[in-house]
Design a protein around this motif. Structure first.
Motif, PDB file in Angstrom:
ATOM      1  N   VAL A  47       0.847  -1.190   0.000  1.00 19.29           N
ATOM      2  CA  VAL A  47       0.000   0.000   0.000  1.00 19.29           C
ATOM      3  C   VAL A  47       0.883   1.240   0.000  1.00 19.29           C
ATOM      4  CG1 VAL A  47      -1.809   1.253   1.233  1.00 19.29           C
ATOM      5  CG2 VAL A  47      -1.786  -1.252   1.239  1.00 19.29           C
ATOM      6  N   GLY A  48       0.616   2.187  -0.879  1.00 21.06           N
ATOM      7  CA  GLY A  48       1.402   3.407  -0.978  1.00 21.06           C
ATOM      8  C   GLY A  48       1.172   4.328   0.207  1.00 21.06           C
ATOM      9  N   PRO A  49       2.077   5.297   0.463  1.00 21.33           N
ATOM     10  CA  PRO A  49       1.979   6.170   1.638  1.00 21.33           C
ATOM     11  C   PRO A  49       0.664   6.927   1.732  1.00 21.33           C
ATOM     12  CG  PRO A  49       4.170   6.322   0.691  1.00 21.33           C
ATOM     13  CD  PRO A  49       3.361   5.504  -0.266  1.00 21.33           C
ATOM     14  N   GLY A  50       0.172   7.517   0.631  1.00 19.95           N
ATOM     15  CA  GLY A  50      -1.064   8.279   0.694  1.00 19.95           C
ATOM     16  C   GLY A  50      -2.254   7.420   1.065  1.00 19.95           C
ATOM     17  N   ALA A  51      -2.428   6.289   0.385  1.00 12.69           N
ATOM     18  CA  ALA A  51      -3.534   5.385   0.694  1.00 12.69           C
ATOM     19  C   ALA A  51      -3.392   4.819   2.101  1.00 12.69           C
ATOM     20  CB  ALA A  51      -3.581   4.255  -0.326  1.00 12.69           C
ATOM     21  N   LEU A  52      -2.157   4.597   2.519  1.00 15.47           N
ATOM     22  CA  LEU A  52      -1.915   4.057   3.864  1.00 15.47           C
ATOM     23  C   LEU A  52      -2.433   5.025   4.919  1.00 15.47           C
ATOM     24  CD1 LEU A  52       1.299   2.202   4.947  1.00 15.47           C
ATOM     25  CD2 LEU A  52       0.222   3.834   6.478  1.00 15.47           C
ATOM     26  N   MET A  53      -2.190   6.337   4.736  1.00 22.97           N
ATOM     27  CA  MET A  53      -2.691   7.329   5.684  1.00 22.97           C
ATOM     28  C   MET A  53      -4.223   7.290   5.755  1.00 22.97           C
ATOM     29  SD  MET A  53      -0.207   9.062   7.170  1.00 22.97           S
ATOM     30  CE  MET A  53       0.601   7.470   7.292  1.00 22.97           C
ATOM     31  N   GLY A  54      -4.873   7.120   4.614  1.00 26.52           N
ATOM     32  CA  GLY A  54      -6.327   7.039   4.608  1.00 26.52           C
ATOM     33  C   GLY A  54      -6.841   5.853   5.397  1.00 26.52           C
ATOM     34  N   HIS A  55      -6.191   4.707   5.254  1.00 25.15           N
ATOM     35  CA  HIS A  55      -6.602   3.518   6.010  1.00 25.15           C
ATOM     36  C   HIS A  55      -6.362   3.721   7.514  1.00 25.15           C
ATOM     37  CE1 HIS A  55      -7.583   1.346   2.460  1.00 25.15           C
ATOM     38  NE2 HIS A  55      -6.325   1.235   2.017  1.00 25.15           N
ATOM     39  N   LEU A  56      -5.255   4.379   7.882  1.00 29.01           N
ATOM     40  CA  LEU A  56      -4.991   4.648   9.300  1.00 29.01           C
ATOM     41  C   LEU A  56      -6.062   5.557   9.887  1.00 29.01           C
ATOM     42  CD1 LEU A  56      -1.132   5.217   9.751  1.00 29.01           C
ATOM     43  CD2 LEU A  56      -2.484   3.211  10.346  1.00 29.01           C
ATOM     44  N   ASN A  57      -6.452   6.563   9.106  1.00 29.19           N
ATOM     45  CA  ASN A  57      -7.501   7.475   9.578  1.00 29.19           C
ATOM     46  C   ASN A  57      -8.801   6.718   9.818  1.00 29.19           C
ATOM     47  OD1 ASN A  57      -8.598  10.271   9.999  1.00 29.19           O
ATOM     48  ND2 ASN A  57      -9.889   9.610   8.291  1.00 29.19           N
ATOM     49  N   GLN A  58      -9.138   5.817   8.922  1.00 31.48           N
ATOM     50  CA  GLN A  58     -10.359   5.022   9.081  1.00 31.48           C
ATOM     51  C   GLN A  58     -10.261   4.115  10.308  1.00 31.48           C
ATOM     52  OE1 GLN A  58     -11.274   2.638   5.660  1.00 31.48           O
ATOM     53  NE2 GLN A  58     -13.200   1.864   6.495  1.00 31.48           N
ATOM     54  N   LEU A  59      -9.072   3.542  10.518  1.00 32.16           N
ATOM     55  CA  LEU A  59      -8.869   2.668  11.676  1.00 32.16           C
ATOM     56  C   LEU A  59      -9.033   3.445  12.975  1.00 32.16           C
ATOM     57  CD1 LEU A  59      -7.938  -0.025  12.961  1.00 32.16           C
ATOM     58  CD2 LEU A  59      -5.570   0.755  12.629  1.00 32.16           C
ATOM     59  N   LEU A  60      -8.406   4.619  13.065  1.00 29.11           N
ATOM     60  CA  LEU A  60      -8.473   5.398  14.299  1.00 29.11           C
ATOM     61  C   LEU A  60      -9.869   5.958  14.523  1.00 29.11           C
ATOM     62  CD1 LEU A  60      -6.500   6.135  16.530  1.00 29.11           C
ATOM     63  CD2 LEU A  60      -6.061   8.301  15.380  1.00 29.11           C
ATOM     64  N   ASP A  61     -10.561   6.270  13.432  1.00 29.84           N
ATOM     65  CA  ASP A  61     -11.915   6.815  13.539  1.00 29.84           C
ATOM     66  C   ASP A  61     -12.909   5.772  14.039  1.00 29.84           C
ATOM     67  OD1 ASP A  61     -13.848   9.001  13.053  1.00 29.84           O
ATOM     68  OD2 ASP A  61     -14.622   7.635  11.511  1.00 29.84           O
ATOM     69  N   SER A  62     -12.616   4.488  13.824  1.00 26.22           N
ATOM     70  CA  SER A  62     -13.551   3.423  14.193  1.00 26.22           C
ATOM     71  C   SER A  62     -13.213   2.744  15.516  1.00 26.22           C
ATOM     72  CB  SER A  62     -13.580   2.364  13.085  1.00 26.22           C
ATOM     73  OG  SER A  62     -12.296   1.755  12.934  1.00 26.22           O
ATOM     74  N   THR A  63     -12.180   3.196  16.205  1.00 30.45           N
ATOM     75  CA  THR A  63     -11.814   2.558  17.468  1.00 30.45           C
ATOM     76  C   THR A  63     -12.811   2.904  18.559  1.00 30.45           C
ATOM     77  OG1 THR A  63     -10.376   4.440  18.001  1.00 30.45           O
ATOM     78  CG2 THR A  63      -9.353   2.525  16.947  1.00 30.45           C
ATOM     79  N   ALA A  64     -12.865   2.040  19.576  1.00 29.24           N
ATOM     80  CA  ALA A  64     -13.834   2.223  20.665  1.00 29.24           C
ATOM     81  C   ALA A  64     -13.528   3.470  21.483  1.00 29.24           C
ATOM     82  CB  ALA A  64     -13.832   0.995  21.575  1.00 29.24           C
ATOM     83  N   GLN A  65     -12.248   3.834  21.612  1.00 29.53           N
ATOM     84  CA  GLN A  65     -11.853   5.014  22.366  1.00 29.53           C
ATOM     85  C   GLN A  65     -11.282   6.038  21.391  1.00 29.53           C
ATOM     86  OE1 GLN A  65      -9.106   3.589  25.345  1.00 29.53           O
ATOM     87  NE2 GLN A  65     -10.755   2.913  26.690  1.00 29.53           N
TER      88      GLN A  65
END
Length: 517
Positions: free
Chosen positions: A355-373
Motif C-alpha cells: 500500500v502506498g503512503p497516501g492510501a496508507l494514511m487514509g486507512h490509518l484514519n479510518q482505523l483510528l476513527d472506528s476505534t472504541a476510544q
C-alpha cells in the motif's frame, strides 16, 4: 503530540519547609516547658498526689499535663509527617487490634450502633465539652462527676453519673476488655490509667475519649478511690483517620501509576524497533546503490514520567524498498502506548502489502476513527526506493521531513493531510522527492517543540504551522553538525545533546536516514 486538553490550574504547592521547621521547633519548645510544668505539679502537693487528702487542684493539673503531653506529641508527629511528605505511619497502640478508635472508624461501627443513630445525624454532635473529671469512692460508693464529663457522655445532671460497674456498658464491645483490664490494674495493682476507648452516647453517636487516672490511697496504702480526667478526642481521631485514608489512597494511586508506567515502558520497548546504533537498509552488500544509514532515538518528556504514544520505525520491504515512519498518538500511559502499537502494526502490515503512503494514511484514519476510544494522532510514512533514490511520502498533520544537502537544511513541501481521527473519509496526498548521495533526512515528532508553540493556524483539523516551524527551526540549526558527522548515529547524538536541556512537556522521537552512495 500533547493531549488535546490541559489543566488550567496549577497543582497545589507543598507547605513551605522553613515554616514547618519553625512550627516543629515551637512545638518541641512548648513540649519541654510543659514537662517542667508537669514536674512542678508533681512536686507541689503534699501528701503524694496518689494519697487520700491530696490537693484536688494538684491532681487536676497533673492529669491535664498528661493529656496536653499526648496532644503535643500527636501534633509533633503530624508536623513531621507534613514536612517529610508521605512516610510510613507510626504504629499506635489502639485498644482494638482490628480497628483504631478513630471517630470516623467508629462512625461505621456496626449495625448495633448505626441502627441506634437517627437517619442523617452525624456520629458526633457539633460541640462537646473537651475535658471533665470524675472520682469513684470505693468505700462509700459515691461518684462525683464534673459538669463537663456529663457533656462528654451525653448525660444530664438528672441522669446522674455512671458507676465503675456501669461504665463498661457504655463502651463499644471491642474496647471493653482493654478498659476493664485498665480498671483492674488501677484498683488492684495501683497502676495509673492511660487509656483511650470509644463510647456510645444515648443519641447513638459514637465518640472517642482519652482517660488519664490514678488510684487514691488511704493511710494504710489501700485503694480508697479512683480519680480520673477524661478528654474528648473525637475530632482529633477523625482527623487522623481522614489523614490515614488520604495517605492510603495516595499510596495506592502511586502504586497504580508505577505499575502503569512499567507496563507502558515494556509495551513501548516491545513495539519500537529493537536495533540500537546505526542500521543499514537494504541489508547485505555494502556496495548496494542508494543504501541508507539509519539511526533513531526516543527523548522522554522533561516534565512527566508518563510514556506517550510516539513511535518511529524503519523496515526493509519486499523488493528492496525501505519504510520510514514516525507518528504520535494523543495521551499518555498504557492507553496511548497500546494505541500506538495498534497503529504501528497497521503501518507495517499495509506497507508489506504494498500500500502506498497516501492510501496508507487514509486507512490509518479510518482505523483510528472506528476505534472504541476515539483519539487523535499524527503520522508520517515514507517509502524509499534505493536504486532510484526516490522518497515518496505522505503525512497526517505531522511535521514534514527535513532534508539536509550541501551543508544546508530545508523543510520538504507538505502534501495534503489532516490529523488522524479528525474526520471520516479524509483524503491524503503524497509527494516524491529525488535524493542524492550524502543527503540526510530527519523525521521527528512534534514533542520537540514546547506547548506554547502548538497553536493551530487554521481549523482544528489543519496543520499546526507554529509548532512545525518551532521544531524544524531548532533542527535546521544543526546543519553544520550534521554535515561534519560521519554517521547517522552521530547525527542522532547531536539532536539528543541539543534538546537535552529543553523543557519538553511531551516525549518525542527522531529518526535520521543518510544516503550513503
Amino acid at each position: 503530540m500533547a493531549p488535546s486538553l490541559h489543566a488550567d490550574r496549577s497543582a497545589p504547592q507543598p507547605p513551605d519547609r522553613g515554616t514547618l521547621d519553625a512550627l516543629i521547633t515551637q512545638a518541641r519548645t512548648l513540649r519541654g516547658r510543659l514537662d517542667a510544668v508537669r514536674r512542678g505539679a508533681d512536686e507541689e502537693g503534699e501528701p503524694d498526689p496518689g494519697v487520700a487528702g491530696a490537693d484536688p487542684g494538684t491532681r487536676w493539673r497533673r492529669a491535664l499535663c498528661e493529656l496536653a503531653v499526648h496532644q503535643l506529641d500527636d501534633l509533633g508527629s503530624q508536623l513531621d509527617q507534613l514536612r517529610e511528605g508521605m512516610p510510613p505511619e507510626t504504629p499506635r497502640a489502639w485498644p482494638s487490634a482490628d480497628q483504631p478508635p478513630g471517630e470516623a472508624a467508629a462512625d461505621t461501627g456496626g449495625a448495633a450502633y448505626s441502627a441506634a443513630r437517627p437517619s442523617g445525624e452525624s456520629a458526633a454532635p457539633a460541640r462537646r465539652d473537651r475535658v471533665g473529671s470524675a472520682e469513684w469512692n470505693l468505700l462509700t460508693d459515691e461518684v462525683s462527676w464534673s459538669p463537663e464529663l456529663y457533656g462528654i457522655f451525653g448525660r444530664t445532671g438528672r441522669d446522674g453519673p455512671l458507676s465503675l460497674d456501669e461504665l463498661p456498658s457504655w463502651v463499644v464491645p471491642e474496647d471493653q476488655p482493654a478498659l476493664a483490664l485498665a480498671f483492674t490494674d488501677c484498683l488492684v495493682d495501683g497502676r495509673a490509667i492511660d487509656q483511650e476507648f470509644r463510647l456510645v452516647r444515648p443519641d447513638g453517636s459514637v465518640g472517642t475519649v482519652h482517660m488519664v487516672g490514678e488510684p487514691v490511697l488511704d493511710s494504710d496504702g489501700s485503694t480508697a478511690s479512683m480519680w480520673a480526667v477524661v478528654r474528648d478526642v473525637s475530632a482529633l481521631r477523625r482527623s487522623e483517620h481522614a489523614v490515614r485514608e488520604t495517605r492510603d489512597s495516595l499510596q495506592q494511586e502511586r502504586h497504580l501509576a508505577r505499575t502503569e508506567h512499567k507496563l507502558a515502558v515494556e509495551l513501548q520497548e516491545a513495539v519500537l524497533p529493537p536495533w540500537r546504533g546505526s542500521l543499514r537498509f537494504p541489508q547485505g552488500d555494502e556496495r548496494t546503490t542508494g543504501a541508507l544509514d539509519l539511526a533513531a532515538h526516543y527523548l522522554p518528556s522533561a516534565s512527566s514520567t508518563l510514556i506517550g504514544g510516539d513511535w518511529y520505525d524503519a523496515m526493509e520491504l519486499p523488493g528492496g524498498a525501505t519504510l520510514l515512519t514516525a507518528g504520535d498518538l494523543t495521551g499518555h500511559g498504557v492507553t496511548a502506548t497500546s494505541g500506538m502499537a495498534m497503529l504501528l502494526g497497521a503501518v507495517r502490515g499495509m506497507a508489506l502489502a504494498g500500500v502506498g503512503p497516501g492510501a496508507l494514511m487514509g486507512h490509518l484514519n479510518q482505523l483510528l476513527d472506528s476505534t472504541a476510544q476515539p483519539s487523535l494522532g499524527s503520522a508520517l510514512c515514507c517509502r524509499y526506493e534505493p536504486h532510484a533514490r526516490t522518497l515518496t511520502w505522505a503525512q497526517a498533520g505531522h511535521p514534514a521531513p527535513l532534508l539536509f544537502r550541501d551543508g544546508a537544511g530545508s523543510v520538504l513541501p507538505r502534501p495534503e493531510g489532516v490529523l488522524l481521527g479528525v474526520t471520516s473519509g479524509a483524503a491524503y496526498g503524497q509527494r516524491t522527492v529525488q535524493l542524492r548521495p550524502g543527503d540526510l533526512l530527519v523525521l521527528h515528532t512534534d514533542g520537540l517543540a514546547p506547548d506554547d508553540a502548538l497553536r493551530p493556524s487554521g481549523p482544528a483539523c489543519g496543520p499546526r504551522s507554529a509548532a512545525l516551524h518551532a521544531g524544524s527551526a531548532r533542527l535546521l540549526a544543526l546543519a553544520d553538525r550534521f554535515t561534519a558527522a560521519d554517521s547517522a548515529q552521530e547525527c542522532v547524538r547531536a539532536v539528543a545533546e541539543a534538546f537535552a536541556d529543553r523543557e519538553r512537556e511531551d516525549d518525542a522521537c527522531v529518526l535520521v536516514a543518510r544516503v550513503t552512495s
